[in-house]
Design an enzyme around this catalytic site. Structure first.
Site, PDB file in Angstrom:
ATOM      1  N   HIS A  89      -1.840  -5.348   1.289  1.00 42.94           N
ATOM      2  CA  HIS A  89      -3.121  -6.004   1.017  1.00 42.94           C
ATOM      3  C   HIS A  89      -2.858  -7.402   0.488  1.00 42.94           C
ATOM      4  O   HIS A  89      -1.908  -7.614  -0.258  1.00 42.94           O
ATOM      5  CB  HIS A  89      -3.927  -5.224  -0.040  1.00 42.94           C
ATOM      6  CG  HIS A  89      -5.042  -6.055  -0.612  1.00 42.94           C
ATOM      7  ND1 HIS A  89      -6.245  -6.218   0.040  1.00 42.94           N
ATOM      8  CD2 HIS A  89      -5.102  -6.827  -1.732  1.00 42.94           C
ATOM      9  CE1 HIS A  89      -7.011  -7.040  -0.685  1.00 42.94           C
ATOM     10  NE2 HIS A  89      -6.344  -7.422  -1.755  1.00 42.94           N
TER      11      HIS A  89
ATOM     12  N   THR B 277      -5.391  -7.789  10.396  1.00 36.88           N
ATOM     13  CA  THR B 277      -5.711  -6.510   9.754  1.00 36.88           C
ATOM     14  C   THR B 277      -5.233  -5.331  10.593  1.00 36.88           C
ATOM     15  O   THR B 277      -4.636  -4.392  10.067  1.00 36.88           O
ATOM     16  CB  THR B 277      -7.246  -6.400   9.547  1.00 36.88           C
ATOM     17  OG1 THR B 277      -7.674  -7.520   8.785  1.00 36.88           O
ATOM     18  CG2 THR B 277      -7.618  -5.115   8.847  1.00 36.88           C
TER      19      THR B 277
ATOM     20  N   ASN C 104      -1.844  -0.135   7.128  1.00 36.22           N
ATOM     21  CA  ASN C 104      -1.351  -1.465   7.501  1.00 36.22           C
ATOM     22  C   ASN C 104      -0.510  -2.130   6.418  1.00 36.22           C
ATOM     23  O   ASN C 104      -0.425  -3.348   6.319  1.00 36.22           O
ATOM     24  CB  ASN C 104      -2.500  -2.352   7.991  1.00 36.22           C
ATOM     25  CG  ASN C 104      -3.573  -2.525   6.936  1.00 36.22           C
ATOM     26  OD1 ASN C 104      -3.422  -2.068   5.805  1.00 36.22           O
ATOM     27  ND2 ASN C 104      -4.652  -3.189   7.296  1.00 36.22           N
TER      28      ASN C 104
ATOM     29  N   ARG D 160      -1.640 -14.476   3.740  1.00 33.37           N
ATOM     30  CA  ARG D 160      -2.419 -13.768   4.769  1.00 33.37           C
ATOM     31  C   ARG D 160      -1.790 -13.959   6.146  1.00 33.37           C
ATOM     32  O   ARG D 160      -1.741 -13.037   6.945  1.00 33.37           O
ATOM     33  CB  ARG D 160      -3.876 -14.270   4.785  1.00 33.37           C
ATOM     34  CG  ARG D 160      -4.666 -13.960   3.521  1.00 33.37           C
ATOM     35  CD  ARG D 160      -5.247 -12.569   3.505  1.00 33.37           C
ATOM     36  NE  ARG D 160      -6.210 -12.330   4.559  1.00 33.37           N
ATOM     37  CZ  ARG D 160      -6.949 -11.217   4.638  1.00 33.37           C
ATOM     38  NH1 ARG D 160      -6.827 -10.253   3.718  1.00 33.37           N
ATOM     39  NH2 ARG D 160      -7.786 -11.050   5.626  1.00 33.37           N
TER      40      ARG D 160
ATOM     41  N   ARG E  94       2.663  -6.917   9.122  1.00 32.37           N
ATOM     42  CA  ARG E  94       1.969  -5.864   9.872  1.00 32.37           C
ATOM     43  C   ARG E  94       2.439  -5.823  11.328  1.00 32.37           C
ATOM     44  O   ARG E  94       2.508  -4.749  11.935  1.00 32.37           O
ATOM     45  CB  ARG E  94       0.463  -6.087   9.792  1.00 32.37           C
ATOM     46  CG  ARG E  94      -0.105  -5.785   8.391  1.00 32.37           C
ATOM     47  CD  ARG E  94      -1.490  -6.378   8.224  1.00 32.37           C
ATOM     48  NE  ARG E  94      -2.161  -5.928   7.007  1.00 32.37           N
ATOM     49  CZ  ARG E  94      -3.289  -6.468   6.558  1.00 32.37           C
ATOM     50  NH1 ARG E  94      -3.858  -7.467   7.213  1.00 32.37           N
ATOM     51  NH2 ARG E  94      -3.844  -6.011   5.446  1.00 32.37           N
TER      52      ARG E  94
ATOM     53  N   TYR F 216     -12.244  -2.361  -3.414  1.00 31.28           N
ATOM     54  CA  TYR F 216     -12.744  -2.451  -2.036  1.00 31.28           C
ATOM     55  C   TYR F 216     -14.278  -2.413  -1.990  1.00 31.28           C
ATOM     56  O   TYR F 216     -14.852  -2.051  -0.966  1.00 31.28           O
ATOM     57  CB  TYR F 216     -12.155  -1.321  -1.194  1.00 31.28           C
ATOM     58  CG  TYR F 216     -10.762  -1.624  -0.668  1.00 31.28           C
ATOM     59  CD1 TYR F 216     -10.497  -2.787   0.066  1.00 31.28           C
ATOM     60  CD2 TYR F 216      -9.706  -0.733  -0.870  1.00 31.28           C
ATOM     61  CE1 TYR F 216      -9.226  -3.061   0.553  1.00 31.28           C
ATOM     62  CE2 TYR F 216      -8.425  -1.001  -0.377  1.00 31.28           C
ATOM     63  CZ  TYR F 216      -8.210  -2.175   0.341  1.00 31.28           C
ATOM     64  OH  TYR F 216      -6.948  -2.446   0.840  1.00 31.28           O
TER      65      TYR F 216
ATOM     66  N   GLU G 228      -9.404  -9.999  -8.017  1.00 24.96           N
ATOM     67  CA  GLU G 228      -8.437  -8.918  -7.869  1.00 24.96           C
ATOM     68  C   GLU G 228      -7.310  -9.025  -8.900  1.00 24.96           C
ATOM     69  O   GLU G 228      -6.857  -8.010  -9.434  1.00 24.96           O
ATOM     70  CB  GLU G 228      -7.889  -8.918  -6.430  1.00 24.96           C
ATOM     71  CG  GLU G 228      -8.982  -8.524  -5.433  1.00 24.96           C
ATOM     72  CD  GLU G 228      -8.627  -8.803  -3.971  1.00 24.96           C
ATOM     73  OE1 GLU G 228      -7.494  -9.259  -3.700  1.00 24.96           O
ATOM     74  OE2 GLU G 228      -9.485  -8.559  -3.099  1.00 24.96           O
TER      75      GLU G 228
ATOM     76  N   PHE H  64     -15.568   3.446   7.200  1.00 27.32           N
ATOM     77  CA  PHE H  64     -14.204   3.816   6.818  1.00 27.32           C
ATOM     78  C   PHE H  64     -13.967   3.776   5.313  1.00 27.32           C
ATOM     79  O   PHE H  64     -12.844   3.999   4.867  1.00 27.32           O
ATOM     80  CB  PHE H  64     -13.185   2.913   7.538  1.00 27.32           C
ATOM     81  CG  PHE H  64     -13.367   1.424   7.284  1.00 27.32           C
ATOM     82  CD1 PHE H  64     -12.885   0.825   6.124  1.00 27.32           C
ATOM     83  CD2 PHE H  64     -14.031   0.636   8.214  1.00 27.32           C
ATOM     84  CE1 PHE H  64     -13.051  -0.530   5.890  1.00 27.32           C
ATOM     85  CE2 PHE H  64     -14.204  -0.736   7.985  1.00 27.32           C
ATOM     86  CZ  PHE H  64     -13.705  -1.314   6.815  1.00 27.32           C
TER      87      PHE H  64
ATOM     88  N   LYS I  98       0.841  -1.205   0.000  1.00 27.83           N
ATOM     89  CA  LYS I  98       0.000   0.000   0.000  1.00 27.83           C
ATOM     90  C   LYS I  98       0.878   1.258   0.000  1.00 27.83           C
ATOM     91  O   LYS I  98       2.097   1.178   0.193  1.00 27.83           O
ATOM     92  CB  LYS I  98      -0.918  -0.043   1.226  1.00 27.83           C
ATOM     93  CG  LYS I  98      -1.922  -1.228   1.198  1.00 27.83           C
ATOM     94  CD  LYS I  98      -2.854  -1.191   2.398  1.00 27.83           C
ATOM     95  CE  LYS I  98      -3.854  -2.337   2.358  1.00 27.83           C
ATOM     96  NZ  LYS I  98      -4.805  -2.281   3.496  1.00 27.83           N
TER      97      LYS I  98
HETATM   98  P1  RTP Z   1      -6.920  -5.745   3.002  1.00 23.72           P
HETATM   99  O1  RTP Z   1      -8.246  -6.034   2.316  1.00 23.72           O
HETATM  100  O2  RTP Z   1      -6.457  -4.321   2.816  1.00 23.72           O
HETATM  101  O3  RTP Z   1      -5.889  -6.762   2.649  1.00 23.72           O
HETATM  102  O4  RTP Z   1      -7.106  -5.920   4.574  1.00 23.72           O
HETATM  103  P2  RTP Z   1      -7.870  -7.066   5.320  1.00 23.72           P
HETATM  104  O5  RTP Z   1      -8.436  -8.054   4.360  1.00 23.72           O
HETATM  105  O6  RTP Z   1      -6.960  -7.573   6.375  1.00 23.72           O
HETATM  106  O7  RTP Z   1      -9.036  -6.256   6.008  1.00 23.72           O
HETATM  107  P3  RTP Z   1     -10.468  -5.844   5.432  1.00 23.72           P
HETATM  108  O8  RTP Z   1     -11.483  -6.231   6.441  1.00 23.72           O
HETATM  109  O9  RTP Z   1     -10.632  -6.326   4.034  1.00 23.72           O
HETATM  110  O10 RTP Z   1     -10.371  -4.253   5.436  1.00 23.72           O
HETATM  111  C1  RTP Z   1      -9.798  -3.554   4.363  1.00 23.72           C
HETATM  112  C2  RTP Z   1      -8.977  -2.414   4.888  1.00 23.72           C
HETATM  113  O11 RTP Z   1      -9.819  -1.449   5.460  1.00 23.72           O
HETATM  114  C3  RTP Z   1      -9.150  -0.809   6.525  1.00 23.72           C
HETATM  115  N1  RTP Z   1      -9.964  -0.911   7.721  1.00 23.72           N
HETATM  116  N2  RTP Z   1     -10.154   0.094   8.521  1.00 23.72           N
HETATM  117  N3  RTP Z   1     -11.076   1.754  10.609  1.00 23.72           N
HETATM  118  C4  RTP Z   1     -11.359   0.471  10.618  1.00 23.72           C
HETATM  119  O12 RTP Z   1     -11.973  -0.035  11.508  1.00 23.72           O
HETATM  120  C5  RTP Z   1     -10.922  -0.346   9.515  1.00 23.72           C
HETATM  121  N4  RTP Z   1     -11.202  -1.626   9.317  1.00 23.72           N
HETATM  122  C6  RTP Z   1     -10.576  -1.984   8.171  1.00 23.72           C
HETATM  123  C7  RTP Z   1      -7.835  -1.504   6.754  1.00 23.72           C
HETATM  124  O13 RTP Z   1      -6.806  -0.710   6.199  1.00 23.72           O
HETATM  125  C8  RTP Z   1      -8.001  -2.800   5.994  1.00 23.72           C
HETATM  126  O14 RTP Z   1      -6.764  -3.259   5.499  1.00 23.72           O
HETATM  127 MG    MG Z   2      -9.618  -7.531   2.704  1.00 25.20          MG
END
Ligand code: RTP
Ligand code: MG
Length: 148
Positions: free
Chosen positions: A115, A91, A112, A85, A102, A49, A126, A57, A9
């Protein structure tokens, strides 16, 4: 061979962590089959996303991911989706185990660093969002005889 989409990122790129992240996946035994440094458009960010569209968010997530260059990659290898992962960590970096990306480099959930696709379906979706078929390479020889 299983493939996944990983992306350093904007925070990871600006903190000069691309090399470190590449090294971790290379040393693990995965193969890089596609990579590009690029800036994501608003349209692509909203599509990528899309599952989070209704979340509070979403706006800041799109602003962040479009705020500077990202390093988009496709990696292949046995169980690469789930293992990548695990190597990324939780996350929220505050919950991410040490020795994960992370866990080692992040502090807050909004920045973080990396991705990674979370399922075979999202990996396929993706990869095709970010790469055209001709942009992925194939390795003619099995260079991983010592790994498998
Ligand atoms: P990513 O998609 O970026 O790989 O991350 P992830 O699967 O671990 O998490 P995901 O639930 O898909 O969330 C996507 C991104 O959104 C941001 N986020 N912010 N403020 C918050 O509570 C919050 N929750 C998620 C994070 O940057 C996360 O990577
Ligand atoms: Mg995700």
């Amino acid at each position: 061979m299983e493939k996944t989409f990983l992306m350093v990122k904007p925070d990871g790129v600006q903190r000069e962590l691309i090399g470190e992240i590449l090294t971790r996946f290379e040393k693990k035994g995965f193969q890089l089959v596609g990579a590009k440094l690029m800036t994501i458009s608003n349209e692509l960010a909203e599509e990528h996303y899309g599952e989070h569209k209704e979340r509070p968010f979403f706006g800041s997530l799109v602003d962040f991911i479009t705020s500077g260059p990202v390093f988009a990659m496709v990696w292949q290898g046995e169980n690469v989706i789930s293992t990548a992962r695990q190597m990324m960590g939780s996350t929220n970096p505050k919950d991410a185990a040490p020795a994960t990306i992370r866990g080692d480099y992040g502090l807050t959930v909004g920045k973080n660093i990396i991705h990674g696709s979370d399922s075979p379906e999202s990996a396929e979706r993706e990869i095709s969002l970010f790469f055209k078929e001709g942009e992925l390479v194939e390795y003619s020889k099995l260079i991983n005889n010592w790994i498998y």
